[in-house]
Design an enzyme around this catalytic site. Sequence first.
Site, mmCIF file in Angstrom:
data_model
loop_
_atom_site.group_PDB
_atom_site.id
_atom_site.type_symbol
_atom_site.label_atom_id
_atom_site.label_comp_id
_atom_site.label_asym_id
_atom_site.label_seq_id
_atom_site.Cartn_x
_atom_site.Cartn_y
_atom_site.Cartn_z
ATOM 1 N N ASP A 11 18.966 59.999 32.919
ATOM 2 C CA ASP A 11 20.444 58.929 32.980
ATOM 3 C C ASP A 11 19.979 57.845 33.651
ATOM 4 O OD1 ASP A 11 22.955 58.089 32.592
ATOM 5 O OD2 ASP A 11 23.150 58.665 34.734
ATOM 6 N N ASP A 13 22.486 55.031 35.005
ATOM 7 C CA ASP A 13 23.358 54.542 36.176
ATOM 8 C C ASP A 13 23.931 55.706 37.028
ATOM 9 O OD1 ASP A 13 24.946 51.790 35.155
ATOM 10 O OD2 ASP A 13 24.085 53.173 33.501
ATOM 11 N N LYS A 149 24.977 62.318 24.345
ATOM 12 C CA LYS A 149 23.530 62.205 25.025
ATOM 13 C C LYS A 149 22.844 63.759 24.572
ATOM 14 C CE LYS A 149 24.623 59.577 29.167
ATOM 15 N NZ LYS A 149 24.854 59.311 30.456
ATOM 16 N N ASP A 167 23.976 62.361 36.472
ATOM 17 C CA ASP A 167 24.856 62.708 37.607
ATOM 18 C C ASP A 167 26.192 62.802 36.993
ATOM 19 O OD1 ASP A 167 26.779 59.773 37.892
ATOM 20 O OD2 ASP A 167 25.010 59.778 36.571
ATOM 21 N N THR A 170 29.018 63.498 31.255
ATOM 22 C CA THR A 170 28.193 63.295 29.841
ATOM 23 C C THR A 170 26.819 63.678 29.907
ATOM 24 O OG1 THR A 170 28.050 61.068 30.621
ATOM 25 C CG2 THR A 170 29.975 61.620 29.376
#
Length: 214
Positions: A11, A13, A149, A167, A170
């Site tokens: 991921d 962000d 995802k 984190d 999702t």
Amino acid sequence: MKAKFDVICFDVDSTLVTCEGVDWLAKQKGVGEQVKRLTELAMTGKVPMEEVFCQKIDILKPSQKEMQALGEYYCSKLTKGALDVIKDLRKVGVEIFLVTGGFLPAILPLAAKLKIPPARVHANDVYTNKNGHYKGINRECSLTTSNGKAICAKNIAQGRKIAFVGDSVTDLATQPVVTTFIGFGGVVTRKKVKEEADYFIKTESLEPLLWLVV
């Protein structure tokens, strides 16, 4: 030395970078609190991603110039150890992918900094007109949804051993389709992710990831 996985998906962000890029962009445009609230609802799983993503993009309407600025901001906010971890993973033959609900034009500069080919970047494309003004997005893209995802990770895996690092819920949604899900709490710790991840990194640095995958 041989890695335990053929592929690792990251991921972006609050994982590879220490910010939520869309929230930063919203703040620059004076709609920070409104968009941040929607982001948190989706990242904690209180509201499905598909209910908030299109709301956020309609509020932001990012221009080409704004996405360029966001890309530069991403490059300045790398998580501690990110560059070295990705470099070391590449040395042992791991294929690295970025899988994010972020905006592709803003993610590509970060991918270039990390030497990740554009073909291994999965994100939401944003269309602009000839003047660089926002035109729209592909609302049919799976990454606008809660399970997007997971769909990407399954397509990337193709029977190979794959780990996903992220984190949010999702990211956690990839757990049923990957070999191992590794939660990252170095920027923000989300209770559900910490409790349900196969492994959880709680340091500010991504360096402990190497102990888990190599």
